[in-house]
Design a protein around this motif. Structure first.
Motif, PDB file in Angstrom:
ATOM      1  N   ARG A  17      31.669  41.104  44.430  1.00  0.00           N
ATOM      2  CA  ARG A  17      31.712  39.874  45.037  1.00  0.00           C
ATOM      3  C   ARG A  17      32.998  39.175  43.187  1.00  0.00           C
ATOM      4  O   ARG A  17      33.260  39.635  42.102  1.00  0.00           O
ATOM      5  CB  ARG A  17      31.205  38.812  44.142  1.00  0.00           C
ATOM      6  CG  ARG A  17      30.584  38.469  43.388  1.00  0.00           C
ATOM      7  CD  ARG A  17      29.391  36.905  43.285  1.00  0.00           C
ATOM      8  NE  ARG A  17      28.546  36.739  42.353  1.00  0.00           N
ATOM      9  CZ  ARG A  17      29.310  36.255  40.870  1.00  0.00           C
ATOM     10  NH1 ARG A  17      30.505  36.182  40.705  1.00  0.00           N
ATOM     11  NH2 ARG A  17      28.164  36.310  39.585  1.00  0.00           N
ATOM     12  N   PRO A  18      34.059  37.727  43.586  1.00  0.00           N
ATOM     13  CA  PRO A  18      34.483  37.055  43.070  1.00  0.00           C
ATOM     14  C   PRO A  18      34.243  36.978  41.680  1.00  0.00           C
ATOM     15  O   PRO A  18      33.031  36.611  41.490  1.00  0.00           O
ATOM     16  CB  PRO A  18      35.132  36.520  43.232  1.00  0.00           C
ATOM     17  CG  PRO A  18      35.456  36.072  45.067  1.00  0.00           C
ATOM     18  CD  PRO A  18      34.070  36.840  44.859  1.00  0.00           C
ATOM     19  N   ASN A  49      43.961  38.173  38.307  1.00  0.00           N
ATOM     20  CA  ASN A  49      44.527  38.682  39.799  1.00  0.00           C
ATOM     21  C   ASN A  49      45.144  37.300  39.943  1.00  0.00           C
ATOM     22  O   ASN A  49      45.091  36.474  38.967  1.00  0.00           O
ATOM     23  CB  ASN A  49      44.149  39.010  41.220  1.00  0.00           C
ATOM     24  CG  ASN A  49      43.196  38.116  41.019  1.00  0.00           C
ATOM     25  OD1 ASN A  49      42.704  36.327  41.091  1.00  0.00           O
ATOM     26  ND2 ASN A  49      41.946  38.432  41.958  1.00  0.00           N
ATOM     27  N   SER A  50      45.976  37.198  41.033  1.00  0.00           N
ATOM     28  CA  SER A  50      46.682  35.723  40.463  1.00  0.00           C
ATOM     29  C   SER A  50      46.397  34.608  41.525  1.00  0.00           C
ATOM     30  O   SER A  50      46.853  33.928  41.682  1.00  0.00           O
ATOM     31  CB  SER A  50      47.758  36.379  41.941  1.00  0.00           C
ATOM     32  OG  SER A  50      46.717  36.461  43.403  1.00  0.00           O
ATOM     33  N   TYR A  77      36.790  44.956  46.579  1.00  0.00           N
ATOM     34  CA  TYR A  77      38.071  45.169  47.126  1.00  0.00           C
ATOM     35  C   TYR A  77      39.066  43.907  47.444  1.00  0.00           C
ATOM     36  O   TYR A  77      40.508  44.473  47.131  1.00  0.00           O
ATOM     37  CB  TYR A  77      37.754  46.393  48.085  1.00  0.00           C
ATOM     38  CG  TYR A  77      37.164  46.894  48.095  1.00  0.00           C
ATOM     39  CD1 TYR A  77      37.416  48.145  46.360  1.00  0.00           C
ATOM     40  CD2 TYR A  77      36.617  48.064  48.753  1.00  0.00           C
ATOM     41  CE1 TYR A  77      36.650  48.894  46.794  1.00  0.00           C
ATOM     42  CE2 TYR A  77      35.667  49.781  48.460  1.00  0.00           C
ATOM     43  CZ  TYR A  77      35.776  50.034  47.205  1.00  0.00           C
ATOM     44  OH  TYR A  77      35.526  50.647  47.435  1.00  0.00           O
ATOM     45  N   ASP A  78      38.778  43.316  47.788  1.00  0.00           N
ATOM     46  CA  ASP A  78      39.362  41.973  47.989  1.00  0.00           C
ATOM     47  C   ASP A  78      40.077  40.884  46.994  1.00  0.00           C
ATOM     48  O   ASP A  78      40.416  40.042  46.880  1.00  0.00           O
ATOM     49  CB  ASP A  78      38.730  40.418  49.517  1.00  0.00           C
ATOM     50  CG  ASP A  78      36.827  39.935  48.241  1.00  0.00           C
ATOM     51  OD1 ASP A  78      37.446  40.700  47.302  1.00  0.00           O
ATOM     52  OD2 ASP A  78      36.467  39.556  48.954  1.00  0.00           O
ATOM     53  N   GLN A  79      39.587  41.956  45.333  1.00  0.00           N
ATOM     54  CA  GLN A  79      40.391  41.546  44.754  1.00  0.00           C
ATOM     55  C   GLN A  79      41.016  42.487  43.439  1.00  0.00           C
ATOM     56  O   GLN A  79      41.989  41.803  42.290  1.00  0.00           O
ATOM     57  CB  GLN A  79      39.084  41.248  43.072  1.00  0.00           C
ATOM     58  CG  GLN A  79      37.585  40.404  43.947  1.00  0.00           C
ATOM     59  CD  GLN A  79      38.384  38.470  43.987  1.00  0.00           C
ATOM     60  OE1 GLN A  79      39.144  38.125  42.802  1.00  0.00           O
ATOM     61  NE2 GLN A  79      37.739  38.770  45.170  1.00  0.00           N
ATOM     62  N   SER A  87      40.308  41.422  38.147  1.00  0.00           N
ATOM     63  CA  SER A  87      40.189  42.435  38.941  1.00  0.00           C
ATOM     64  C   SER A  87      39.962  43.865  37.824  1.00  0.00           C
ATOM     65  O   SER A  87      38.617  43.797  38.306  1.00  0.00           O
ATOM     66  CB  SER A  87      41.855  42.381  39.355  1.00  0.00           C
ATOM     67  OG  SER A  87      42.476  43.540  40.003  1.00  0.00           O
ATOM     68  N   GLU A  88      40.459  43.461  37.099  1.00  0.00           N
ATOM     69  CA  GLU A  88      39.846  45.330  36.631  1.00  0.00           C
ATOM     70  C   GLU A  88      41.366  45.444  35.349  1.00  0.00           C
ATOM     71  O   GLU A  88      41.635  44.637  34.442  1.00  0.00           O
ATOM     72  CB  GLU A  88      41.128  46.347  37.054  1.00  0.00           C
ATOM     73  CG  GLU A  88      41.529  46.493  37.545  1.00  0.00           C
ATOM     74  CD  GLU A  88      42.274  47.354  38.753  1.00  0.00           C
ATOM     75  OE1 GLU A  88      41.422  47.788  39.284  1.00  0.00           O
ATOM     76  OE2 GLU A  88      43.643  48.063  38.311  1.00  0.00           O
TER      77      GLU A  88
END
Length: 303
Positions: A236-237, A183-184, A209-211, A189-190
């Protein structure tokens, strides 16, 4: 070469798949203003006159939510009713995939979601393994997952999949099977169209979900089953380097199901995957309606 199911739902009617055609001027084609779902179906191994659909209600609700993001009210129960009729009319004899799609159907230009017609169609195709069940190799993509502040990532918005397409082709052209997007913030992310899990010291870890991940239905299923099996789960991250030192890594999704990762970049993983194998076997048993605990996850359709 795809083997499409013979009947599609298009313009409020069922008709032969080859007759379900869009104009080249369709608004969604130009602006990516569509959203799709995807769910698997299989003939019941115990009864050839039944079709099993995995978590149909959740898939229909997610597509309804995606439609709302496009300024289109399409109730989940209506989607479910149409998909049920779609399966009965096609009477598939092998494993298959259903693709429902909502979109701006007006003919013309100007990107917008107001004062515009919307529509909904459904088609399907035969589908076995989307990724190799023996495991896939992954590349860390040079493309980054979009942020929810610039694109509604809670929906499967069609325009968002340009990033997935770029990442997938980049990975394959470099000799890999699949891509992993950061992610940024530089966190994992995925994959191009799947969620990602890793196992460390017997614990199951996945980005939350926050990622900027998709709210995967198979992901949710894996987490629920893991907890019920007594496996500790953590959302988690995840740092890129943590993937390289994980004991196991796997991908999850409707098409991918539970697919082990055998290599990320130059880092090889053991073929001994006790957690991945246990979860893959459990998910398969649920989708085949062989687990009493999760019977409410499976819709049985008589054909």
């Amino acid at each position: 070469m795809h083997n499409f199911l013979p009947i599609a739902y298009f313009k409020n009617q069922f008709l032969p798949f080859e007759n379900a055609n869009l104009s080249i001027a369709t608004h969604a084609l130009h602006y990516g203003t569509g959203a799709f779902g995807g769910l698997r179906g299989i003939p019941n191994p115990e009864n050839p006159n039944q079709i099993l659909l995995f978590r149909l209600d959740r898939h229909c609700q997610r597509l309804s939510n995606s439609a709302r993001l496009l300024n289109f009210e399409l109730p989940a129960d209506k989607i479910q009713s149409i998909i049920t009729d779609f399966v009965k009319k096609n009477q598939p004899k092998t494993s298959f995939y259903i693709r429902p799609f909502v979109y701006t159907s007006d003919l013309g230009i100007a990107p917008r979601l107001h004062n515009i017609e919307h529509d909904f169609f459904v088609y399907g195709l035969e589908l076995g393994d989307y990724l190799s069940p023996d495991g896939v190799s992954c590349r860390i993509s040079s493309w980054y997952r979009q942020e929810d502040r610039s694109l509604p990532l809670r929906g499967k918005i069609s325009g968002a999949y340009i990033t997935s397409s770029l990442a997938k082709t980049e990975a394959v052209s470099c000799g890999f099977d699949e891509a992993i997007l950061l992610n940024s913030q530089g966190k994992v992310s995925e994959a191009s169209g799947m969620n990602i899990f890793l196992v460390r010291n017997g614990e199951l870890i996945t980005p939350g979900y926050d990622q900027d991940i998709l709210e995967g239905i198979t992901r949710d299923s894996v987490l629920t089953i893991a907890r019920d099996l007594g496996i500790k789960t953590i959302e988690r991250p995840v740092d890129k380097s943590e993937l390289f030192i994980a004991d196991e890594v796997f991908l999850s999704g409707t098409a991918a199901k539970v697919t082990p990762v055998k290599r990320i970049e130059t880092f090889e993983f053991s073929k001994h995957r006790p957690v991945t194998d246990k979860l893959r076997e459990a998910v398969t048993a649920v989708t085949e309606n062989r687990n009493e605990t999760y019977r409410d996850w499976v819709n049985v359709i008589e054909i």
